[in-house]
Scaffold this motif. Structure first.
Motif, short mmCIF file in Angstrom:
data_model
loop_
_atom_site.label_atom_id
_atom_site.label_comp_id
_atom_site.label_asym_id
_atom_site.label_seq_id
_atom_site.Cartn_x
_atom_site.Cartn_y
_atom_site.Cartn_z
N TYR A 1 -5.86 3.42 -3.32
CA TYR A 1 -5.78 3.19 -1.98
C TYR A 1 -6.56 4.32 -0.97
O TYR A 1 -6.17 5.93 -1.01
CB TYR A 1 -4.11 3.52 -1.81
CG TYR A 1 -3.60 3.03 -0.16
CD1 TYR A 1 -3.26 1.87 0.58
CD2 TYR A 1 -2.80 3.87 0.69
CE1 TYR A 1 -3.55 1.62 1.86
CE2 TYR A 1 -2.71 3.94 2.18
CZ TYR A 1 -3.09 2.74 2.81
OH TYR A 1 -2.10 2.64 3.38
N PRO B 1 -3.31 9.54 -12.61
CA PRO B 1 -3.44 8.90 -11.06
C PRO B 1 -4.41 10.63 -10.71
O PRO B 1 -4.89 11.44 -11.03
CB PRO B 1 -2.26 9.46 -10.49
CG PRO B 1 -1.33 10.22 -11.71
CD PRO B 1 -2.71 9.99 -13.04
N GLN B 2 -5.33 9.78 -9.10
CA GLN B 2 -6.43 11.12 -8.61
C GLN B 2 -6.32 11.18 -7.63
O GLN B 2 -6.48 10.07 -6.92
CB GLN B 2 -7.76 10.43 -9.47
CG GLN B 2 -8.18 10.21 -10.73
CD GLN B 2 -8.72 9.51 -11.41
OE1 GLN B 2 -9.67 9.11 -11.36
NE2 GLN B 2 -8.22 8.48 -12.43
N LEU B 3 -7.04 11.53 -7.14
CA LEU B 3 -7.33 12.23 -5.36
C LEU B 3 -9.40 12.04 -5.54
O LEU B 3 -9.71 13.19 -5.86
CB LEU B 3 -6.76 13.39 -5.12
CG LEU B 3 -5.19 13.20 -4.06
CD1 LEU B 3 -4.51 14.03 -3.57
CD2 LEU B 3 -5.48 11.74 -3.11
N LEU C 1 -5.89 1.31 -9.40
CA LEU C 1 -5.40 1.11 -8.12
C LEU C 1 -5.72 2.06 -7.26
O LEU C 1 -6.00 3.21 -7.93
CB LEU C 1 -4.13 1.09 -7.71
CG LEU C 1 -3.18 -0.09 -8.60
CD1 LEU C 1 -1.74 1.18 -8.41
CD2 LEU C 1 -2.99 -0.86 -8.41
N LEU D 1 -6.49 7.49 -2.92
CA LEU D 1 -5.32 8.19 -4.05
C LEU D 1 -5.99 6.56 -4.78
O LEU D 1 -6.06 5.89 -4.58
CB LEU D 1 -4.54 7.99 -3.59
CG LEU D 1 -3.35 7.67 -4.34
CD1 LEU D 1 -3.15 9.71 -4.98
CD2 LEU D 1 -1.46 7.48 -4.19
N ASN E 1 1.19 -0.74 -0.18
CA ASN E 1 -0.07 -0.12 -0.03
C ASN E 1 0.57 1.22 -0.20
O ASN E 1 0.58 1.92 -0.70
CB ASN E 1 -0.93 0.37 1.44
CG ASN E 1 -1.45 -1.22 1.74
OD1 ASN E 1 -2.22 -1.49 0.22
ND2 ASN E 1 -2.76 -1.48 3.05
N LYS F 1 -8.65 -1.05 2.46
CA LYS F 1 -8.23 0.11 1.92
C LYS F 1 -7.51 0.49 0.96
O LYS F 1 -7.55 1.11 -0.12
CB LYS F 1 -7.28 1.13 3.41
CG LYS F 1 -7.82 1.21 4.48
CD LYS F 1 -7.09 1.47 5.08
CE LYS F 1 -7.46 2.34 6.22
NZ LYS F 1 -6.63 3.71 6.64
N PHE F 2 -7.36 -0.72 0.01
CA PHE F 2 -6.82 -1.15 -1.21
C PHE F 2 -7.17 -1.56 -1.68
O PHE F 2 -7.80 -3.14 -1.50
CB PHE F 2 -5.24 -1.38 -0.84
CG PHE F 2 -4.22 -2.49 -2.10
CD1 PHE F 2 -4.28 -0.63 -2.79
CD2 PHE F 2 -4.29 -3.10 -2.07
CE1 PHE F 2 -3.34 -1.03 -3.70
CE2 PHE F 2 -3.56 -3.79 -3.49
CZ PHE F 2 -2.84 -2.08 -4.44
N PHE G 1 -4.32 2.94 -14.47
CA PHE G 1 -2.81 2.60 -16.42
C PHE G 1 -3.83 1.81 -17.18
O PHE G 1 -4.37 1.30 -17.25
CB PHE G 1 -1.91 1.97 -15.58
CG PHE G 1 -0.80 2.27 -14.39
CD1 PHE G 1 -0.02 3.77 -14.34
CD2 PHE G 1 -1.16 2.44 -13.18
CE1 PHE G 1 0.41 4.03 -13.35
CE2 PHE G 1 -1.32 2.55 -11.71
CZ PHE G 1 -0.06 3.65 -11.84
N GLY H 1 -7.34 14.94 -10.76
CA GLY H 1 -6.19 13.87 -11.19
C GLY H 1 -5.80 13.98 -12.41
O GLY H 1 -6.18 16.11 -12.86
N ILE I 1 -6.23 6.54 1.87
CA ILE I 1 -5.73 7.60 2.67
C ILE I 1 -5.84 7.42 4.22
O ILE I 1 -5.24 6.81 5.38
CB ILE I 1 -4.73 8.41 2.23
CG1 ILE I 1 -3.91 8.03 1.03
CG2 ILE I 1 -3.87 8.75 3.44
CD1 ILE I 1 -3.68 9.19 -0.01
N PHE J 1 1.42 12.34 -9.65
CA PHE J 1 0.75 12.84 -9.29
C PHE J 1 1.90 14.49 -9.63
O PHE J 1 1.82 15.63 -10.09
CB PHE J 1 -0.09 13.42 -7.78
CG PHE J 1 -0.98 13.07 -7.43
CD1 PHE J 1 -1.74 14.56 -8.30
CD2 PHE J 1 -1.90 12.59 -7.85
CE1 PHE J 1 -2.94 15.22 -8.04
CE2 PHE J 1 -3.42 12.82 -7.76
CZ PHE J 1 -3.38 13.99 -8.27
N SER K 1 -7.55 -5.50 -0.04
CA SER K 1 -7.51 -6.05 1.40
C SER K 1 -7.92 -6.29 2.44
O SER K 1 -8.98 -6.20 2.57
CB SER K 1 -6.18 -5.32 1.37
OG SER K 1 -6.84 -3.44 1.36
N ASN L 1 -8.34 -4.79 4.98
CA ASN L 1 -8.57 -3.72 5.57
C ASN L 1 -9.70 -3.02 4.58
O ASN L 1 -10.55 -1.84 4.87
CB ASN L 1 -8.02 -3.10 6.91
CG ASN L 1 -6.51 -2.67 5.77
OD1 ASN L 1 -6.60 -2.41 3.77
ND2 ASN L 1 -5.79 -1.80 6.23
#
Lengths: 473, 1139
Positions: B597, B652-654, B595, B605, A4, B523-524, B609, B670, B599, A15, B519, B521
């Protein structure tokens, strides 16, 4: 989970790259199948390729033969059998702007070549990769070419827009520049070309000497300058420039008339190498008849009765530079300065653009105009003698001598694009073309003095409101 | 049994709607206690879910002070609810017999308070987000001697999950027979106590999901139920993919139409885009031909750009997918033609080449979303101008491993043929032509001079395209996984032959793989998909349909020996084309990886790809036998081409969500980094010594490059963002923006900013609506405005470049000339999109009506701006402030006409009414390229043509209006009277299901005008040319009141009038049609049988495409138009078996 964290770090990096790297990221590499202009002018070889391209295009587009033909049928040099509308209108001096202007095919290619010449000049100026000698030669050639093209533009169209840069925004709104100003630009360009161009003929390296006279030298610039001074009535300058060329031992008048138009002839100041794969010149393949004249455009012309009858008895040019084709009792005479038609198998001839005998005639006329009649006669005789004619024996006054020189130009330089513009220059065109015995009527037309200028393209007038059409169109 | 709920707490948490809804439910169910209980319970569960949604994002633990002396637990709970945002959830019965509590705390957490208060009360609690569940202490029960299991108190345990494997919290579980009920906990687990041994029906229900009944057998005091619930199919709550984020129809502020994979897979087609026809309002798809693999022209909400690309942006799993055909534009793809980047629908010439979408397996598609307005497309910035089509592939699902086999096959025939003259009628026309001309047939008039048998009749349409195409499709898939990891493996094979004589086919083999993992938890998350499609397309080089005008008495195509009959060179045999084939092999690899995750709570996040590689090898071969006469090496030809396209993208993005006041805020930012590399090269070889050598290009005596090699590179980078705020599911605002840069523009114009604002108001949630319009179950007004761009121009156009001069070399040097007049200052075409929409749901959403109006204006048009030649070139690429306007109305009506346990009938109707107008075009009058083509104030689709004024009764010749009265008919007499465009179009879909049966059919309707048969047929009376029956009854003598000009085979005046007729408005006519686009009938084997045979999802079905067409079109087919092979009428049958 360690993965992770790895992803987190990786994503964060991407980013940051993303935000920081934007501007650079949208730069693409140069296209593979095209060359970016900066690259073209970053080394001697590709810069040369760009500069030489104009010659290739002049050949492929048959520019020189086109000038020869249209001016010859507009004037009294050739009889046209073409049934194409534009050829008919050219022949009868009855051009129509909307139907003929674009098919005359002079305006469009010349301005395109001028754009290219300007592009070469501008790009070389900003280039750092091209060696100084190459830059000098190519710049000289481009400026020379621009002058050469403007010479025909002003003579065929009158006042023309003077384009000296590649900025289309400026060029698209240019009004017509007075003819005198265009001539001044031509003179300036040729003066500069004289100082830039090599005095020996160069090959594709732009520096090494070659026997081919197919690239402009400072002699070519001088020869064209002599012509331009003559046209602008700066006779002393014209004489001076012509003398410079004539005095160059490199150039001699071949005694044998059939050797004049051969490649690298000693008379050649500037020639164009025709397509290496087709062995013949534009004039050769399009003037020589091996069948009755066609109704198309190629091989549709014969020597006009006016030209044919203007040769003095014994003029060797009438037999050396004119040939005939006979069929079922008809005889058609055609220009034969270039003897290789499309049946040729080796390259023997190049298209002549500037040659020595014209320089003699320029000097003769300039001398006559300045009162140096003896000198004029001497130059005139150089040409007459080569053609197997005796020395000039006419009246010794200036007017008679000028008339004799004009006649000599008619029979020496026929179908080389001179006659039509000579008539206009000497203001004898109305006398020749007009009236019940005039050429125009003989060709089936009615003379209109306005028609001595060709029409501008109507589309260009639509797209540039500053352009005004020639009178009578 | 009674369920307790606290109305005030609920109102605080969920707003008034919930309570009134609950009240309504209560009323509805008030007839019996039983149903009341259930209803209230359902309402409570619903509320719970809403609470969960509303409060899911709050993170910090609340602290409070409470003072209670000897109060009931009920009182304590209500105190806590008052002072916090927590809501209690419990069965009131469990509080019976609990002892009062005394609580005196300051700044304590809820957990502490409850732990103390419930100690020793045999109750326990769990907190899930803002909800506190209180139930009987199971720990004690479990720990009790002989708990569940052998010997212990009898009980049923179980777990309830959603289809995708997430536990459902608060689902209700009932065993009616025993009047026992329970509820699932945090983990979706439930326990029902005191269930004696035996078999029971268990009913499991959850708001938003379909209720499920299953049976459980309790043996030895133990029974276990594992159930997953299907999400309830209310269209309003379906997930809508909007590219970088998801929403639902209910909460969407933009205009998105979703087509589910099952609707695509119901259609026997091999190109998924073809399956969208008639289903999406605003989207018009025109097939160019019925030849397998043929391309389509796709226009979403009209034509925005005058000269550049009008294709929507296609995205497959986040990776842009090129809509450009891979077919080499120099050699073309045989009968599917050469690709044209901007074939407008209005030219009658559709986009040629092989369709790039033929390389996507329709069976792998989960859904296709069509994004239309600014709100939906502005996040795609400079590429969203023509709309966005998102293709999402299938994902693996948790559960038992499932193996699914699906096979179908069937036959296809050309959907339409023309009514052409028979031999007798044909000869009559020919004879009349000679009579009219006053001439006699000559030696080459074989059809009537006795050379050809005048009694012979062949319907050439039957011979040339009357065959039967075989369609075979087989798909297998394996899927399954655990709650954290799921997978899907699929493979497919599809083969389609043609209706032409000769061996032609399009065969496609594909493999698809998807893996998802989360995962422990949660989270991922990761999701990876990869697909590979291999397509082998062999078609004729020319479309045989183009020979349909062969004379009906033309000679047989084969001689007695079975060889092609050339009539000694006097007859051009159309079957010569069977010796000229075009073959294209395409390999397409697509891969994507996502992907994400978390945070911290609310902040994710993500990064995606993607990579796509498409590669095509073409070989167009011509054998010697394709030309009459002895085999000539020069007639043996082979054109070969290779094309490659690689695309990669990283995004990539938030994503951040949190609750602010009464609303939810979602922020997404992103970046995009994309690169395309493309190349294509073609060669033509001829002069082969034998047919066998043709594939070996090096054996040719003559080999040359065809067209110039194309190599190009495209870079794209962007920064995008979205801010969404949702106030109590009532007021919605969505702001999207993108700043992007494209390498297609010069240094100063690479970057552009685009953005949109969308807003929605769910007015049905307002009290005054709820009270006054109870029949209105849903009402939303939405509007959006924003900008998008169009960068669909070629690469490098801004660059000043030199190209090799194709003419002669000079001094042995090949030369370079300027390619174009470079203009580094042009930028994107800019579309300003405005949209308003009204969405209504009646009778509990059984009737859903959506009406949208859009008003799009495209300015900054990139056109060749004409220049005087003095500038060196005749035009320069530049932005012209010309404006094209597209407006339109789109209406969608979905109704559930019948819904009973066994029978349902749903109808879905969509209607699009598009309008197009050229608002301004500075300098149009002087623009040589466009002045005859377009007119200000008229649609781009107008056709300036002569105006046909009827047949001259005296001469029998067509007449036309001489607008300028100059006696000459020329382009100055063109008038923009007719257009080639659609007035409206749409589709009507009906679905019926009865027990295991399901019947779906889609009727497509299009009201349009198009070029008619005149476009292709020559003047009636010529040798060897058959004609439509419409030409019968021509003028014969002065005074005849006919509409068809007199026949001729040599009269120049008549022929000229005919060519003017073809160039007149008479050549445009109605091409409207109604087509039964798709019909499918499924029969699912009864569950019981399937269980016995250990099968699942097993069904038999029949599917048909283009079954019949109703049209008055004067031509072959109103969709493909001209002489292209009409779409195929495909009828297939199949079986699906799940193991």
């Amino acid at each position: 989970m360690k993965t992770n964290r790895f992803i987190y770090v990786l994503g964060g990096c991407l980013f940051i790259i993303g935000i920081a790297g934007c501007r650079k990221e949208v730069q693409v590499g140069a296209p593979v199948t095209q060359l970016v202009t900066n690259t073209v002018f970053s080394n001697d070889n590709t810069a040369t390729s760009a500069a030489l391209s104009i010659y290739s295009q002049m050949i492929t587009n048959n520019l020189i033969w086109n000038i020869h033909r249209i001016t010859a049928i507009s004037s009294d040099e050739l009889t046209s059998y073409s049934t194409s509308q534009t050829s008919l209108d050219l022949y009868r001096n009855a051009l129509n702007a909307s139907t003929d202007a674009s098919s005359i095919n002079i305006w469009t290619p010349l301005y395109n070549y001028i754009y290219q010449a300007n592009a070469v000049t501008e790009n070389l100026k900003n280039s750092s990769g091209v060696s100084a000698t190459v830059k000098q030669q190519l710049t000289g050639e481009s400026i020379f070419l621009r002058a050469y093209f403007y010479f025909y533009l002003v003579n065929l169209y009158g006042d023309v827009p003077l384009v000296t840069s590649t900025d289309y925004k400026t060029n698209a709104v240019l009004a017509r520049t007075p003819k005198a100003q265009v001539y001044q630009q031509i003179i300036n360009d040729l003066r500069m070309a004289q100082s830039l161009l090599s005095s020996h003929y160069v090959d594709a390296t732009d520096t090494a000497t070659t026997t081919d006279h197919i690239r402009p030298t400072n002699w070519a610039a001088t020869a064209l300058l002599a012509r331009v001074y003559l046209y602008t009535e700066s006779y002393d300058s014209a004489e001076l420039q012509a003398s410079t060329v004539i005095n160059n031992p490199l150039y001699q008048l071949p005694v044998d008339l059939t050797k004049v138009f051969l490649k690298n002839s000693s008379e050649a100041i500037w020639q164009l190498a025709d397509d290496a794969n087709s062995f013949w010149t534009g004039d050769g393949s399009n003037f020589i008849l091996n069948a009755p004249p066609s109704s198309g455009i190629s091989r549709s012309t014969t020597i006009s009765p006016q030209l044919f009858s203007s040769f003095e008895t014994g003029d060797a040019r009438k037999t050396a530079w004119i040939n005939s084709y006979s069929s079922s009792g008809n005889v058609w005479y055609f220009p034969y300065k270039y003897e290789d038609g499309n049946k040729a198998t080796t390259v023997k001839e190049y298209t002549m653009l500037l040659r020595l005998s014209e320089q003699y005639l320029i000097r003769a006329e300039s001398r006559a105009q300045q009162g140096n009649l003896a000198g004029a006669v001497a130059d005139l005789n150089s040409i007459r003698n080569r053609a197997g004619l005796a020395n000039y024996s006419g009246m010794a006054d200036k007017a008679s001598l000028l008339a004799a020189i004009a006649h000599e130009r008619q029979v020496e330089l026929f179908t080389e694009g001179d006659r039509w513009i000579d008539l206009k220059r000497t203001k004898t065109i109305d006398a020749v073309m007009d009236g019940p015995t005039g050429v125009c009527l003989a060709k089936g037309g009615v003379w209109n003095a306005n028609k001595q200028l060709y029409p501008l393209l109507p589309a260009d007038i639509l797209n540039n409101s500053n352009l005004i059409q020639n009178l009578g169109y | 049994m009674k369920i307790f709920y606290n109305a005030s707490a609920m109102q605080r948490a969920s707003g008034t709607l919930m309570s009134s809804l609950a009240q309504a439910m209560q009323k509805f169910h008030s007839n019996t206690t039983k149903t009341l209980v259930l209803g209230v319970k359902l309402a409570a569960v619903f509320i719970l879910i809403t609470c969960l949604q509303v409060s899911a994002k709050t993170t910090n633990a609340q602290k409070l002070s409470i003072s209670i002396k000897n109060g009931s637990l009920e009182k304590l709970f209500s105190e806590i609810e008052k002072k916090t945002t927590y809501v209690f959830f419990y069965d009131a019965a469990i509080l019976k017999g609990t002892r009062p509590v005394t609580v005196e705390v300051k700044d304590a957490t809820v957990e502490d308070i409850l732990q103390t208060s419930l100690k020793g009360q045999s109750l326990e609690f769990t907190i899930h987000d803002r909800t506190i569940f209180v139930k009987r202490g199971e720990k004690s029960a479990a720990l009790a001697p002989g708990g569940p299991g052998k010997g212990g108190p009898p009980s049923v345990t179980g777990v309830v999950k959603s289809e995708n494997g997430t536990p459902l919290v608060g689902a209700s579980v009932v065993i009616r027979k025993l009047k026992k009920s329970g509820m699932t906990d945090d983990n979706g687990e439930f326990v029902l106590h005191d269930v004696p041994d035996g078999e029971y029906e268990v009913e499991i229900s959850f708001v938003g999901y379909e209720t499920r009944t299953t049976s459980v057998i309790v043996e030895n005091h133990e029974g276990r139920v594992v159930a997953d619930l299907k999400q309830f199919h209310s269209q309003l709550d379906e997930t809508i993919v909007k590219g970088y984020y998801n929403t639902t129809n209910r909460l969407n502020t933009g205009n998105v139409t979703k087509i589910k994979g099952e609707d695509i897979q119901k259609q026997p087609v091999s190109d998924p885009i073809m399956a969208l026809e008639g289903r999406v309002p605003g989207l018009y798809i025109q097939q160019s031909s019925g030849i397998p693999g043929a391309n389509m022209t796709v226009r979403l909400r009209g034509q925005n750009s005058i000269t550049n690309g009008n294709d929507p942006l296609y995205i497959v799993d986040g990776v842009p997918y090129s809509s450009a055909s891979l077919t080499n534009s120099s050699i073309g793809g045989g009968s599917v033609g050469k690709p044209s980047t901007n074939a407008a629908l209005n030219t009658g010439q559709a986009q040629g080449g092989l369709s790039p979408f033929n390389n996507i397996n329709p069976a792998d598609i989960e859904s296709i979303e069509v994004l239309k307005d600014a709100d939906a497309t502005a996040i795609y910035g400079s590429r969203g101008a023509n709309g966005v089509i998102l293709i999402t592939t299938k994902k693996g699902k948790a559960g038992d491993t499932k193996f699914l086999v699906n096979v179908y096959s069937g036959d296809g025939t050309a959907a339409r043929k023309m009514h052409l003259l028979n031999t007798q009628q044909y000869l009559q026309v020919r004879h009349q032509a000679f009579i009219n001309d006053g001439e006699n047939p000559g030696p080459t008039d074989y059809d009537i001079n006795g050379t050809w048998d005048s009694t012979r009749y062949t319907d050439w349409q039957n011979v040339l395209f009357g065959g039967t195409a075989k369609f075979t499709n087989a798909q297998v898939s394996l899927s399954g996984g655990t709650a954290n990891t799921q997978f899907l493996l699929g493979s497919g094979y599809n083969r389609q032959t043609t209706v032409f004589p000769g061996n032609y086919s399009d065969a496609k083999a594909s493999v698809y793989l998807n893996i998802n993992h989360a995962s422990a938890n949660q989270k991922f998350h990761t999701s990876a998909s990869a697909g590979y499609v291999n397509d082998d397309n062999i078609i004729p080089q020319v479309d045989f349909t183009g020979n349909l005008n062969l004379a009906p008495d033309a000679p047989p195509l084969y001689d007695a020996n079975g060889n092609l009959n050339w009539e000694n060179g006097k007859f051009t045999n159309p079957l010569a084309a069977t010796f000229r084939n075009a073959r294209a092999k395409t390999n397409t690899l697509t891969g994507s990886l996502n992907l994400s995750y978390e945070i911290f709570r609310g902040l994710q996040l993500k990064s995606s790809f993607g990579y796509t590689k498409a590669q095509m090898n073409q070989t167009n071969q011509q054998l010697a036998a394709s030309v009459y006469g002895p085999p000539n090496p020069n007639n043996r030809r082979n054109q070969v081409a290779t094309s490659n396209l690689n695309t990669w993208i990283v995004e990539p993005q938030l994503d951040y969500s949190r609750k602010i006041s009464h609303g939810n805020l979602n922020v997404l930012v992103g970046t995009t980094h994309q690169q395309n590399n493309q190349n294509s090269i073609a060669q033509t070889a001829s002069g082969f010594a034998s047919d066998a050598l043709i594939p070996t290009v090096t054996a040719a005596t003559f080999l040359s490059a065809s067209g110039s090699a194309q190599v190009s590179e495209y870079h794209y980078v962007a920064f995008f963002g979205r801010i969404n705020y949702n106030w109590e599911d009532k007021y919605l605002v969505n702001i999207t923006a993108r700043r992007d840069g494209s390498s297609r523009f010069g240094a100063d114009r690479q970057f552009g900013d685009f953005g949109a604002v969308g807003a929605g108001w769910i007015f049905s949630k307002e009290k005054f609506i709820e009270h006054n319009l109870p029949f209105l179950s849903f009402g939303k007004l939405r509007a959006s405005y924003g900008t998008t761009g169009n960068d669909q121009i070629g690469d490098y156009q801004f660059l000043s470049t030199y190209t090799t001069y194709p003419g002669t070399s000079y001094q042995g040097v090949s030369t370079l000339y300027p390619t174009i007049l470079a203009n580094p200052y042009f930028g994107w075409e800019l579309v300003k999109k405005l949209e308003g929409g009204l969405e209504l749901g009646f009778l509990k959403d059984r009737i859903l009506l959506t009406a949208s109006y859009y008003h799009n204006r495209t300015g900054n048009q990139l056109v060749g701006q004409p220049l005087p030649y003095t500038a060196g070139f005749s035009s320069v690429q530049a932005n012209l402030p010309a404006v094209v306007q597209n407006t339109g109305t789109e209406i969608v009506l979905n109704t559930i006409n019948f819904q009973t346990k066994n029978f349902t009938w749903n109808t879905s109707i969509n209607l699009s009414i598009p309008r197009n107008k050229l608002v301004s075009f500075p300098g149009l009058a002087n623009n040589p390229n466009y002045k005859l083509r377009y007119a200000i104030g008229k649609p781009l689709f107008i056709q300036p043509l002569y105006h046909y004024t009827g047949l001259d009764k005296q001469t029998g010749i067509y007449t036309f209006e001489d607008v300028n009265h100059d006696g000459i008919l020329d382009s100055k007499d063109f008038q923009p009277l007719k257009q080639v465009a659609r007035n409206y179009y749409g589709g009507i879909q009906n679905s019926f299901s009865y027990k295991g049966w399901r019947l779906d059919f889609l009727v497509q309707f299009v009201k349009q005008t198009a070029p008619n048969y005149l476009l292709n047929f020559q003047i009636p009376g010529l040798f060897g040319q058959n004609l439509p029956v419409a030409v019968l009854g021509a003028w014969q003598k002065p005074g005849d009141n006919a509409s068809i000009e007199k026949y001729t085979q040599s009269n120049v005046d008549v022929a000229n009038a005919y060519s003017n007729y073809v160039a007149s408005d008479a050549s445009i006519s109605d091409a409207s049609f109604i087509r039964l686009k798709n019909i499918s009938l499924f029969y699912s084997l009864p569950e019981g049988w399937q269980r016995k045979m250990h099968l699942q999802n097993t069904r038999l079905y029949l599917q048909a495409q283009n079954l019949f067409t109703v049209t008055n079109y004067l031509g072959l087919d109103p969709e493909t138009q001209g002489w292209a092979l009409p779409p195929l009428r495909m009828i297939t049958g199949g079986i699906q078996v799940g193991l």
